[in-house]
Design an enzyme around this catalytic site. Sequence first.
Site, mmCIF file in Angstrom:
data_model
loop_
_atom_site.group_PDB
_atom_site.id
_atom_site.type_symbol
_atom_site.label_atom_id
_atom_site.label_comp_id
_atom_site.label_asym_id
_atom_site.label_seq_id
_atom_site.Cartn_x
_atom_site.Cartn_y
_atom_site.Cartn_z
ATOM 1 N N HIS A 111 0.848 -1.190 0.000
ATOM 2 C CA HIS A 111 0.000 0.000 0.000
ATOM 3 C C HIS A 111 0.882 1.237 0.000
ATOM 4 O O HIS A 111 1.849 1.314 0.762
ATOM 5 C CB HIS A 111 -0.908 0.015 1.238
ATOM 6 C CG HIS A 111 -1.652 1.319 1.403
ATOM 7 N ND1 HIS A 111 -1.394 2.200 2.443
ATOM 8 C CD2 HIS A 111 -2.630 1.889 0.653
ATOM 9 C CE1 HIS A 111 -2.193 3.249 2.328
ATOM 10 N NE2 HIS A 111 -2.938 3.089 1.248
ATOM 11 N N SER A 112 0.557 2.207 -0.864
ATOM 12 C CA SER A 112 1.231 3.500 -0.866
ATOM 13 C C SER A 112 2.740 3.325 -1.040
ATOM 14 O O SER A 112 3.199 2.695 -1.987
ATOM 15 C CB SER A 112 0.874 4.244 0.422
ATOM 16 O OG SER A 112 1.316 5.586 0.378
ATOM 17 N N TYR A 113 3.533 3.855 -0.120
ATOM 18 C CA TYR A 113 4.989 3.697 -0.165
ATOM 19 C C TYR A 113 5.386 2.215 -0.140
ATOM 20 O O TYR A 113 6.426 1.827 -0.689
ATOM 21 C CB TYR A 113 5.617 4.448 1.009
ATOM 22 C CG TYR A 113 7.042 4.068 1.312
ATOM 23 C CD1 TYR A 113 8.094 4.556 0.532
ATOM 24 C CD2 TYR A 113 7.341 3.230 2.379
ATOM 25 C CE1 TYR A 113 9.407 4.198 0.803
ATOM 26 C CE2 TYR A 113 8.653 2.879 2.655
ATOM 27 C CZ TYR A 113 9.674 3.361 1.869
ATOM 28 O OH TYR A 113 10.975 3.003 2.142
ATOM 29 N N GLY A 115 4.299 -0.010 -1.889
ATOM 30 C CA GLY A 115 4.440 -0.482 -3.263
ATOM 31 C C GLY A 115 5.871 -0.374 -3.752
ATOM 32 O O GLY A 115 6.369 -1.253 -4.471
ATOM 33 N N HIS A 261 -7.239 7.244 0.224
ATOM 34 C CA HIS A 261 -5.928 6.598 0.221
ATOM 35 C C HIS A 261 -5.922 5.378 1.140
ATOM 36 O O HIS A 261 -5.245 4.386 0.854
ATOM 37 C CB HIS A 261 -4.861 7.606 0.670
ATOM 38 C CG HIS A 261 -3.468 7.132 0.449
ATOM 39 N ND1 HIS A 261 -2.972 6.795 -0.808
ATOM 40 C CD2 HIS A 261 -2.433 6.934 1.311
ATOM 41 C CE1 HIS A 261 -1.716 6.407 -0.699
ATOM 42 N NE2 HIS A 261 -1.358 6.473 0.570
#
Length: 283
Positions: A111-113, A115, A261
């Site tokens: 998720h998010s960073y 990734g 998000h």
Amino acid sequence: MSKQKRTRRSVTIATTVAVVAAASVASLSLAFADGDSAADDGVERASKPTVILVHGAFADASGWNDTAARLRGQGFKVRAVANPLRGPDYDAAYLKSQVQSVKGPKILVGHSYGGAVITNAATAIPDVRALVYIAAFVPEEGETLGRLMEQHPDTSVPPLPTAPFPFAHPDGSTSTEVMLDPAEFHDAFAADVPAATSALMAASQRPIAAEAFGQPLKNAAWKNIPSWALVARNDQAIGPDLERFMAKRAGARISEVDGSHAVMVSRPDAVTNLIKQAYRATL
């Protein structure tokens, strides 16, 4: 016992057996109602891959709780890793060390960073069957996350309400971490999450090292591993257009959902379904 009484008793037993059998069939139907079919469950649960869940900045592993519960209920083994948030190289090495004892096939979910972390780490982790990106960065080799956001600005997404602060190392030197302003956390990160829940998320958020956004990525595992991506259309942290750009460039199978998000918190159903798609496609 008379013949008439024996006959009545036999009828009663037969009726009871029929009712129990019907109830059992109904229970099995309900068990598969959320998307797992009997054919899917025919694959031995022990053979299903381990799903490795990697959170991003301003979050912690508890954000995966609902997704993990759904996956475990469907026979997947799950591990939610505590991401150090020090930078793609450091965190990729840590992720590898955390999952090196996990035998058999794996699906990495970021998720998010997170990734960026799975993208950098997957080439060094054996038996990775698929990569799944949830409202996530999907960088190319040599790219930094900060540069990606500069090159693909989204006027509909305001700047993150970040608050940098220094922290000390044992040798007396200092570095900088970044967290989100708790007062603005809900709107920026988790707008579709109940206010009470997002307040707890804000209070327990984990800051990220500022240098993480400037560290070039060394590996782009999506070039060799099949990938899937979930775009959160109402994301106010990473622009949805940037999410689409990165996912398309990686050749990911893309799904979209109305969500903030923190889509893994607000829409664990969509996240779980995408992971299951990756699993079925890579059997």
